[in-house]
Scaffold this active site. Structure first.
Site, PDB file in Angstrom:
ATOM      1  N   ASN A 184       6.612   3.266   2.718  1.00  0.00           N
ATOM      2  CA  ASN A 184       6.583   3.625   4.226  1.00  0.00           C
ATOM      3  C   ASN A 184       8.144   3.215   4.904  1.00  0.00           C
ATOM      4  OD1 ASN A 184       5.805   1.106   4.217  1.00  0.00           O
ATOM      5  ND2 ASN A 184       4.469   1.361   6.051  1.00  0.00           N
ATOM      6  N   LYS A 207      12.005  -5.372  -6.316  1.00  0.00           N
ATOM      7  CA  LYS A 207      11.548  -4.294  -6.907  1.00  0.00           C
ATOM      8  C   LYS A 207      11.235  -3.341  -5.861  1.00  0.00           C
ATOM      9  CE  LYS A 207       8.268  -1.969  -9.065  1.00  0.00           C
ATOM     10  NZ  LYS A 207       7.447  -0.445  -8.250  1.00  0.00           N
ATOM     11  N   GLU A 279       2.163  -9.268   3.355  1.00  0.00           N
ATOM     12  CA  GLU A 279       1.837  -8.287   4.641  1.00  0.00           C
ATOM     13  C   GLU A 279       1.114  -7.208   3.859  1.00  0.00           C
ATOM     14  OE1 GLU A 279       2.786  -5.762   7.779  1.00  0.00           O
ATOM     15  OE2 GLU A 279       4.744  -6.599   6.831  1.00  0.00           O
ATOM     16  N   CYS A 313       1.470  -0.010   8.586  1.00  0.00           N
ATOM     17  CA  CYS A 313       0.491  -1.089   8.306  1.00  0.00           C
ATOM     18  C   CYS A 313      -0.049  -1.427   9.836  1.00  0.00           C
ATOM     19  CB  CYS A 313       1.072  -2.259   7.700  1.00  0.00           C
ATOM     20  SG  CYS A 313       2.492  -2.930   8.454  1.00  0.00           S
ATOM     21  N   ASP A 314       0.947  -1.369  10.781  1.00  0.00           N
ATOM     22  CA  ASP A 314       0.555  -1.558  12.465  1.00  0.00           C
ATOM     23  C   ASP A 314       0.041  -0.434  13.027  1.00  0.00           C
ATOM     24  OD1 ASP A 314       3.024  -0.666  12.430  1.00  0.00           O
ATOM     25  OD2 ASP A 314       3.852  -1.874  13.755  1.00  0.00           O
TER      26      ASP A 314
END
Length: 518
Positions: A184, A207, A279, A313-314
């Site tokens: 993302n 990676k 995370e 993610c937030d």
């Protein structure tokens, strides 16, 4: 399925200049074939295999990348191990200068970086440029990391068993950091791992996500030109299994992974005896109380739900709004959603493009369909085609709907009506995730209550959560991971303590104690 999408005619084509020639070669079909960066050299995989890099703009192939395997990872880790002495021999202040130089190089080639981000991730140009700017700013803020690098002096005479001794507590690099990034923010998130790792004297093996490997390879080229020593930074592209091999490698001292909770669990399982920063998934609840500024709350909740097509993610993943103000709030939400321009991210003015791939769009739509089948009201959107999913608004989402509990990672404004803050907190406390949340209220006491009781790594008041360049620390609890990232905080995670104890008794120092009668 018929779906109106504002499109740009013409095949998406990656535009790279002479500076990036070492990074790729021309393939048989005229498309670029990207190499890997190992030991200071641009190389092809020992597997002699490639994989196609598609663009979510129209599902066409824009490039090929090396399908690296375990042998490539081993070679990269060996190169990183050999280079540890080289990176540590560079004075810390000179490492900072390397990043300042890299920032200038990235700015000079920002159009090429933007082209890669727009095509491989489907980002509108403004979003791509914003990600590039964040990387540049992060590189230029490296002096802010320095405060967490120093050690401390510990006098021993505060304890009877260390009388006559002193200790110096140092922070030293873990050795080699394995950095595994998501799709993302394919440029910024790996950069935010690479920068503190190299700055603290570690070497790195990266990676990238297989959906978006290109911008990370361009970043490696910029860092190479800026003076990062050979082998200190290595980039290996390929399938997910090589990430697990990297995590398990005995010569890797730490794994920093950003991605799904499920993959994070696998990383943690194989990364025995290593430092871990994970995370993982998030389910940021926005709690809108009845005294909130509803215009502000609606505008920020829509932005927090739809920015980067919800692939954050937030991202605000569900809005818990008090029934007393819910109708007014929903009316304002629709006004802001209707302003979103959805379509081909290459078009000027488009603010929301496609999801990363067709499977992602199908998964998001399955969550929407599940909610509607259970009684949610579909107020906007709800359709998808290929990689594109319309900005969608769901109201009256019932508590048995999957979308209220699962990470959405897509452009859906999910509204659930609650009685009061206690009702909202009960829902939020049941979530398996705990990365970010936010609350909208004018009452400091209600704000404090909600912020204290939410079980998550960060709570934002009267705005949507956003990690930005990481000036404030961020990270999760529960299934959202372990450790903290951010300027100064990441570098602390990537260093280990070494205590040097000095015995001063031979010099007659530090043993005198005041007796009861002295």
């Amino acid at each position: 399925m018929s779906l109106e999408i504002t499109r740009q005619l013409g095949k998406p084509t990656l535009s790279l200049g002479e500076f990036f020639q070492p990074v790729h070669r021309e393939g048989a079909d005229g498309l670029p074939v990207f190499k890997m960066f190992i030991g200071g050299h641009w190389v092809e995989s020992v597997s002699h295999e490639l994989f196609a890099v598609d663009t979510p703009i129209d599902d066409s192939v824009i490039a090929y990348a090396q399908k690296g395997n375990e042998r490539d990872v081993d070679e990269a880790v060996n190169a990183a191990k050999t280079a540890r002495a080289r990176i540590r021999s560079i004075a810390a202040i000179d490492r900072i200068e390397i990043f300042h130089e890299a920032a200038s190089i990235i700015e000079k080639h920002k159009d090429e970086f933007a082209s890669a981000l727009m095509l491989e991730a489907g980002k509108p140009r403004a979003d791509a440029l914003g990600e590039i700017t964040a990387v540049v700013e992060r590189m230029r803020m490296t002096m802010e990391d320095v405060s967490k690098v120093g050690g401390e002096y510990r006098p021993g005479d505060w304890s009877t068993d260390t009388m006559g001794k002193v200790a110096i507590v140092l922070r030293e690099p873990v050795g080699t950091v394995g950095a595994i990034g998501p799709f993302n923010y394919p440029l910024y998130i790996p950069a935010a791992k690479i920068i503190p790792a190299l700055l603290s004297g570690n070497t790195v093996v990266v990676k990238p996500a297989s959906d978006t490997p290109l911008s990370q390879l361009l970043l490696a080229r910029a860092l190479e030109e800026a003076g990062v020593p050979a082998g200190a930074l290595n980039v290996v592209t390929g399938p997910g299994r090589i990430g697990s091999h990297l995590a398990a490698h005995e010569d890797v001292g730490m794994i920093s992974f950003t991605g799904s909770t499920e993959v994070g669990r696998e990383i943690a399982r194989v990364a025995a005896n290593k430092r871990l920063h994970l995370e993982l998934g998030g389910k940021a609840y926005a709690i809108v109380l009845d005294d909130a500024d509803l215009d502000l709350a609606a505008e920020r909740c829509v932005a927090g739900s739809l920015r980067n097509a919800g692939q954050r993610c937030d991202a605000i993943s569900a809005i818990l709004v008090m029934e007393k103000v819910a109708d007014q709030f929903v009316e304002k939400v629709l006004k802001f959603v209707d302003r979103v321009k959805f379509g081909d991210p290459r078009l000027e003015g488009v603010t929301m493009g496609p999801l990363i791939n067709r499977a992602a769009a199908e998964r998001v739509n399955a969550l929407v369909s599940d909610a509607v089948s259970k009684g949610a009201k579909l107020l906007r959107g709800g359709r998808y085609h290929n990689c594109y999913h319309e900005p969608t608004v769901l109201d009256h989402v019932p508590r048995n709907a999957r979308i209220l509990w699962e990470e959405t990672f897509g452009p859906v404004v999910t509204i659930c009506r609650v009685r009061d803050e206690d009702d909202a907190l009960e829902i939020a406390s049941r979530s398996r995730y705990g990365l970010d949340s936010c609350v909208f209220t004018r009452d400091i006491y209600r704000m404090w209550k909600v912020a204290k009781l939410l079980q998550c790594g960060a709570v934002t008041v009267n705005d949507f959560p956003r990690h930005g360049v990481g000036y404030f620390p961020f990270g999760g609890v529960k299934d959202s991971g372990i450790g903290r990232e951010g300027i100064g905080y990441s570098i602390e995670e990537m260093m280990v303590l070494k205590t040097i104890v000095l015995n001063l008794e031979p010099a007659g120092l530090g043993k005198t104690r005041r007796t009861k009668h002295s």
